[in-house]
Design a protein around this motif. Structure first.
Motif, mmCIF file in Angstrom:
data_model
loop_
_atom_site.group_PDB
_atom_site.id
_atom_site.type_symbol
_atom_site.label_atom_id
_atom_site.label_comp_id
_atom_site.label_asym_id
_atom_site.label_seq_id
_atom_site.Cartn_x
_atom_site.Cartn_y
_atom_site.Cartn_z
ATOM 1 N N ILE A 174 26.198 84.409 114.611
ATOM 2 C CA ILE A 174 27.088 85.017 113.621
ATOM 3 C C ILE A 174 26.770 84.434 112.254
ATOM 4 O O ILE A 174 26.717 83.205 112.097
ATOM 5 C CB ILE A 174 28.571 84.746 113.957
ATOM 6 N N HIS A 175 26.537 85.301 111.273
ATOM 7 C CA HIS A 175 26.386 84.868 109.886
ATOM 8 C C HIS A 175 27.616 85.334 109.113
ATOM 9 O O HIS A 175 28.032 86.493 109.234
ATOM 10 C CB HIS A 175 25.116 85.449 109.280
ATOM 11 N N THR A 176 28.193 84.431 108.332
ATOM 12 C CA THR A 176 29.439 84.702 107.622
ATOM 13 C C THR A 176 29.238 84.480 106.129
ATOM 14 O O THR A 176 28.640 83.474 105.722
ATOM 15 C CB THR A 176 30.570 83.794 108.140
ATOM 16 N N CYS A 177 29.740 85.412 105.316
ATOM 17 C CA CYS A 177 29.527 85.312 103.873
ATOM 18 C C CYS A 177 30.616 86.064 103.124
ATOM 19 O O CYS A 177 31.460 86.752 103.718
ATOM 20 C CB CYS A 177 28.156 85.868 103.487
ATOM 21 N N LEU A 178 30.584 85.944 101.819
ATOM 22 C CA LEU A 178 31.507 86.647 100.942
ATOM 23 C C LEU A 178 30.987 88.058 100.694
ATOM 24 O O LEU A 178 29.802 88.258 100.420
ATOM 25 C CB LEU A 178 31.625 85.899 99.615
ATOM 26 N N LEU A 179 31.859 89.039 100.811
ATOM 27 C CA LEU A 179 31.482 90.408 100.493
ATOM 28 C C LEU A 179 31.228 90.500 98.987
ATOM 29 O O LEU A 179 32.048 90.044 98.181
ATOM 30 C CB LEU A 179 32.605 91.358 100.906
ATOM 31 N N ARG A 180 30.101 91.091 98.606
ATOM 32 C CA ARG A 180 29.717 91.114 97.198
ATOM 33 C C ARG A 180 30.475 92.207 96.446
ATOM 34 O O ARG A 180 29.953 93.285 96.163
ATOM 35 C CB ARG A 180 28.204 91.311 97.054
ATOM 36 N N ASN A 181 31.727 91.888 96.144
ATOM 37 C CA ASN A 181 32.558 92.795 95.369
ATOM 38 C C ASN A 181 33.532 91.956 94.563
ATOM 39 O O ASN A 181 34.001 90.908 95.032
ATOM 40 C CB ASN A 181 33.329 93.767 96.275
ATOM 41 N N SER A 182 33.872 92.379 93.366
ATOM 42 C CA SER A 182 34.702 91.563 92.487
ATOM 43 C C SER A 182 36.138 91.427 92.981
ATOM 44 O O SER A 182 36.836 90.497 92.604
ATOM 45 C CB SER A 182 34.693 92.147 91.069
ATOM 46 N N SER A 183 36.580 92.348 93.833
ATOM 47 C CA SER A 183 37.933 92.304 94.386
ATOM 48 C C SER A 183 37.884 92.714 95.855
ATOM 49 O O SER A 183 36.897 93.321 96.302
ATOM 50 C CB SER A 183 38.864 93.243 93.611
ATOM 51 N N PRO A 184 38.919 92.404 96.622
ATOM 52 C CA PRO A 184 38.940 92.843 98.028
ATOM 53 C C PRO A 184 38.841 94.360 98.108
ATOM 54 O O PRO A 184 39.456 95.073 97.325
ATOM 55 C CB PRO A 184 40.295 92.335 98.533
ATOM 56 N N VAL A 185 38.055 94.856 99.071
ATOM 57 C CA VAL A 185 37.870 96.304 99.195
ATOM 58 C C VAL A 185 39.010 96.909 100.012
ATOM 59 O O VAL A 185 39.564 96.277 100.913
ATOM 60 C CB VAL A 185 36.512 96.639 99.829
ATOM 61 N N ARG A 186 39.350 98.137 99.681
ATOM 62 C CA ARG A 186 40.449 98.817 100.357
ATOM 63 C C ARG A 186 40.024 99.339 101.720
ATOM 64 O O ARG A 186 38.844 99.435 102.035
ATOM 65 C CB ARG A 186 40.945 99.963 99.483
ATOM 66 N N LYS A 187 41.033 99.725 102.498
ATOM 67 C CA LYS A 187 40.804 100.177 103.872
ATOM 68 C C LYS A 187 39.837 101.352 103.933
ATOM 69 O O LYS A 187 38.937 101.389 104.785
ATOM 70 C CB LYS A 187 42.139 100.555 104.507
ATOM 71 N N THR A 188 39.982 102.318 103.030
ATOM 72 C CA THR A 188 39.100 103.488 103.059
ATOM 73 C C THR A 188 37.653 103.100 102.787
ATOM 74 O O THR A 188 36.728 103.649 103.387
ATOM 75 C CB THR A 188 39.566 104.528 102.027
ATOM 76 N N VAL A 189 37.458 102.152 101.874
ATOM 77 C CA VAL A 189 36.100 101.696 101.562
ATOM 78 C C VAL A 189 35.531 100.894 102.722
ATOM 79 O O VAL A 189 34.343 101.019 103.060
ATOM 80 C CB VAL A 189 36.091 100.872 100.263
ATOM 81 N N VAL A 190 36.361 100.082 103.355
ATOM 82 C CA VAL A 190 35.910 99.322 104.529
ATOM 83 C C VAL A 190 35.384 100.271 105.599
ATOM 84 O O VAL A 190 34.345 100.038 106.217
ATOM 85 C CB VAL A 190 37.057 98.453 105.089
ATOM 86 N N GLY A 191 36.112 101.378 105.818
ATOM 87 C CA GLY A 191 35.665 102.359 106.808
ATOM 88 C C GLY A 191 34.301 102.922 106.470
ATOM 89 O O GLY A 191 33.465 103.142 107.361
ATOM 90 N N GLU A 192 34.035 103.144 105.175
ATOM 91 C CA GLU A 192 32.729 103.651 104.770
ATOM 92 C C GLU A 192 31.650 102.587 104.923
ATOM 93 O O GLU A 192 30.531 102.879 105.354
ATOM 94 C CB GLU A 192 32.787 104.134 103.324
ATOM 95 N N LEU A 193 31.966 101.356 104.561
ATOM 96 C CA LEU A 193 30.985 100.280 104.667
ATOM 97 C C LEU A 193 30.558 100.029 106.105
ATOM 98 O O LEU A 193 29.391 99.711 106.379
ATOM 99 C CB LEU A 193 31.567 98.989 104.069
ATOM 100 N N LEU A 194 31.511 100.159 107.028
ATOM 101 C CA LEU A 194 31.223 99.847 108.434
ATOM 102 C C LEU A 194 30.883 101.082 109.261
ATOM 103 O O LEU A 194 30.633 100.965 110.462
ATOM 104 C CB LEU A 194 32.422 99.123 109.058
#
Length: 325
Positions: A7-27
């Motif tokens: 498992i590799h763990t890191c900070l998501l490269r975005n200036s603010s936490p991403v919303r649920k709808t964007v998370v769905g697109e990212l994954l």
């Protein structure tokens, strides 16, 4: 059977936490496959598994040659819209033949690598968990990086991280046992960014063990990152504004993420209790968070009253934030 994971763990490269709808697109890494999400008690989402074929040497503690042919299951995880993980796992099982089979044979068994050779499962487990390994051997880390890059390069991110941080690598091995009462866990900090986990779990608890290791890797990264932020904050030589600015990323982006076991099946609860006993994750977390809050409270009081508390205990006028004219 032997379970190998990384498992590799890191900070998501975005200036603010991403919303649920964007998370769905990212994954949404596989067209038509749903992205399981949970909002309570903290946002958590997992991508569908992507399958990668491998044909390589397996790491062994003794140096014996053992070939591994099969597939790796990999997925991405986003927690709190802020932390990204790439997770790769496979079941290593003895091959039914001493020769390599056609690819359809292996593709029909996703997430399974067959071991061709004389190396025992315990030998492969020792080799995989070792800190230094043959670079030509099975590389789950490369698959973790591949799936992380698929998410991080998305145009849905602004690619502006709010602070600098380092990835951690957690390699884990699960040995299969018969009785749940015999389940154990050993967590080791190998070096600055490398960790290892050795588990003993029942076969029916393998999916739960995957989730447990991801949760442990997540909280280890959060704790490690907050500790680095605190270490970089030179409390003795900085003024109130500099201290607050230095500690702000921990408060804004990380401290609310700490919820060990929130998305881990109940069967893994005894393993979390063992880690709380030794090395004592939550004790260290609580001490660190209290230190951050105490520093912020003290700096706020100093700024409000316009005084500084010097070593002699005598008040001294501040010329900085909040000082009276």
């Amino acid at each position: 059977m032997l379970i190998l994971g990384e498992i590799h763990t890191c900070l998501l490269r975005n200036s603010s936490p991403v919303r649920k709808t964007v998370v769905g697109e990212l994954l949404g890494l596989m067209r038509g496959e749903p992205v399981p999400m949970s909002e309570r008690p903290i946002a958590h989402a997992v991508s569908p598994d992507l399958i990668r074929g491998v044909d390589c040497w397996l790491p062994t503690g003794s140096g014996a040659r053992s070939r591994g042919v099969g597939t790796i299951a990999a997925h991405a995880v986003i927690t709190a819209g802020r932390v990204l993980q790439g997770s790769a796992v496979t079941r290593a099982v003895p091959a039914s033949s001493t020769h390599r089979q056609p690819w359809p044979h292996y593709l029909s068994r996703p997430g399974v690598v067959e071991m061709i050779g004389k190396a025992a499962a315990t030998d492969v487990a020792d080799g995989f968990a070792a800190q230094s390994r043959d670079p030509a051997a099975l590389d789950l880390g490369g698959i973790c990086e591949w799936i992380i890059d698929k998410v991080q390069l998305s145009p849905r991110l602004d690619h502006r991280a709010p602070f600098t941080s380092r990835r951690t690598t957690t390699r884990w091995v699960a040995n299969i046992i018969d009785q749940p009462a015999e389940a154990t866990v050993r967590f080791t900090v190998e070096e600055d960014i490398s960790r290892s986990i050795v588990l003993h779990v029942t076969e029916k608890d393998i999916p739960a063990a995957v989730r447990f290791c991801e949760d442990l890797a997540l909280h280890d990264w959060v704790l490690t990152t907050v500790l680095r932020i605190v270490d970089r904050t030179d409390f003795g030589s900085r003024d109130g504004r500099q201290v607050v600015t230095s500690l702000q990323p921990a408060v804004d982006h990380l401290m609310h993420v700490w919820m060990p076991g929130a998305h881990v099946p109940d069967s893994m609860t005894p393993l979390w209790r063992e880690l709380e006993r030794r090395p004592g994750f939550t004790r260290q977390w609580d001490a660190t968070v209290n230190r951050v809050r105490d520093q912020l409270s003290m700096r706020t009081l100093r700024a409000f009253h316009g005084i500084d508390l010097v070593a002699s205990g005598q008040p001294q006028q501040l010329g900085g934030i909040g000082a009276p004219p």
